[in-house]
Write an enzyme that holds these catalytic residues in place. Structure first.
Site, PDB file in Angstrom:
ATOM      1  N   ASP A   1       0.799  -1.178   0.036  1.00  0.00           N
ATOM      2  CA  ASP A   1       0.076   0.014  -0.139  1.00  0.00           C
ATOM      3  C   ASP A   1       0.910   1.305   0.178  1.00  0.00           C
ATOM      4  OD1 ASP A   1      -2.352  -1.570  -0.224  1.00  0.00           O
ATOM      5  OD2 ASP A   1      -3.034  -1.116   1.961  1.00  0.00           O
TER       6      ASP A   1
ATOM      7  N   TYR B   1      -3.389   4.765   9.941  1.00  0.00           N
ATOM      8  CA  TYR B   1      -2.985   5.304  11.355  1.00  0.00           C
ATOM      9  C   TYR B   1      -4.319   5.468  12.177  1.00  0.00           C
ATOM     10  CZ  TYR B   1      -0.249   8.254  14.745  1.00  0.00           C
ATOM     11  OH  TYR B   1       0.118   8.692  15.887  1.00  0.00           O
TER      12      TYR B   1
ATOM     13  N   LEU C   1      -7.220   4.225  12.411  1.00  0.00           N
ATOM     14  CA  LEU C   1      -7.917   2.829  12.982  1.00  0.00           C
ATOM     15  C   LEU C   1      -7.026   2.792  14.032  1.00  0.00           C
ATOM     16  CD1 LEU C   1     -10.133   0.793  12.596  1.00  0.00           C
ATOM     17  CD2 LEU C   1      -8.299  -0.579  11.258  1.00  0.00           C
ATOM     18  N   SER C   2      -5.696   2.708  14.240  1.00  0.00           N
ATOM     19  CA  SER C   2      -4.985   2.270  15.078  1.00  0.00           C
ATOM     20  C   SER C   2      -5.182   3.377  16.342  1.00  0.00           C
ATOM     21  CB  SER C   2      -3.419   2.216  14.907  1.00  0.00           C
ATOM     22  OG  SER C   2      -3.000   3.483  14.656  1.00  0.00           O
TER      23      SER C   2
ATOM     24  N   GLN D   1       5.063  12.491   3.727  1.00  0.00           N
ATOM     25  CA  GLN D   1       5.964  13.869   3.566  1.00  0.00           C
ATOM     26  C   GLN D   1       5.647  14.740   4.965  1.00  0.00           C
ATOM     27  OE1 GLN D   1       4.204  15.608  -0.529  1.00  0.00           O
ATOM     28  NE2 GLN D   1       2.494  14.218   0.321  1.00  0.00           N
TER      29      GLN D   1
END
Length: 291
Positions: free
Chosen positions: A73, A190, A192-193, A246
């Protein structure tokens, strides 16, 4: 055989061990299907594959009508951001575990790609975020994110305090380790975590997720993507802003991160019968415990 596509760009995670023979195999398969094949410039440079033209981003956008991305991904994210403005359709071949957006297993690429080249596929469009950092009424950074825009506290500092405004309305001052603004695609990353909800990619919205908030009542919230979200640094040292991969370090007090919906969408192609829910089941192991 009828062909929907004619010129494919091949992109690979060239840092991965053993990627060259995999890319060679896929390139040769595409040629046998009647397609002209070119390599993305960095893929060509780092694999040393011969016999294929090497094209940069602008050339791919101008000359190719399909891109096949081999990796994970992360590889797809970087390339998709570059190609969205060209409306180029992308197919993701996952080398390793099943990905959320590189969804064709490497061992099944022949069976998946042959009908897709002939025009038999599922198509979807994913929204992106346009993010800017403003300081003293000047834009000092402008970038596009497919997953998220994140403001984080400094590595050795305490919490950061951020003022949140949506459109022209003040929402709250949030003290936390950081704050995530995620697209539906980024809602399974990120965000979701950090405890955020999953947004179906067909939803025109974003999720705003505090990271380790100082106040338990600061909960994730789903916002419409029609307006602008502004995060202003109120307190905290060495905060940074991250736009996918970035990074802009050392935000100052008063700096403002502004996020809007990008004018461009990413165009993904999937094998016929592809299901977003099936991807969630496999990736998040929702099937476990079911008889």
């Amino acid at each position: 055989m009828a062909r929907r596509f004619h010129h494919a760009a091949l992109v690979g995670k060239y840092q991965a061990e053993g990627i060259q023979p995999v890319l060679e195999e896929i390139a040769q398969f595409l040629v046998r299907q009647g397609l002209e094949v070119s390599l993305e410039h960095q893929t060509s440079l780092n694999t040393g594959m011969l016999g294929y033209d090497a094209l940069d981003t602008e050339q791919i956008g101008a000359h190719c009508d399909l891109a096949v991305v081999v990796g994970g991904d992360g590889t797809m994210l970087g390339f998709a951001r570059e190609m969205a403005r060209f409306n180029l359709p992308l197919v993701g071949i996952n080398q390793g575990r099943l990905g959320f957006i590189t969804d064709v297993p490497i061992g099944q690429f022949r069976e998946a790609l042959a009908p897709m080249i002939a025009g038999d596929f599922e198509e979807e469009h994913r929204a992106m975020l346009q993010g800017q950092v403003w300081r003293d009424d000047h834009c000092i950074f402008d970038g596009v994110s497919m997953n998220e825009v994140v403001v984080n506290r400094g590595a050795t500092a305490g919490m950061v305090e951020l003022r949140v405004d949506v459109a022209d309305e003040f929402v709250a001052n949030i003290r936390a380790d950081g704050l995530i603004i995620a697209s539906p695609t980024g809602s399974t990353a990120y965000a979701l975590s950090a405890g955020g909800p999953i947004l179906h990619p067909g939803i025109g919205g974003w999720v705003l997720v505090p990271i380790a908030s100082h106040t338990m009542s600061n909960r994730p919230i789903v916002l419409p993507d029609a307006g602008e979200v502004r995060l202003t640094v109120v307190a905290g040292r060495d905060a940074s802003a991250n736009f996918d991969m970035q990074r802009l370090a050392s935000l100052l007090h008063g700096d403002q991160v502004r996020v809007q919906r990008s004018a461009h969408k990413v165009r993904f192609l999937h094998p016929r019968g592809w299901s977003y829910y099936a991807t969630l089941r496999r990736k998040l192991r929702w099937y476990e415990g079911v008889v």
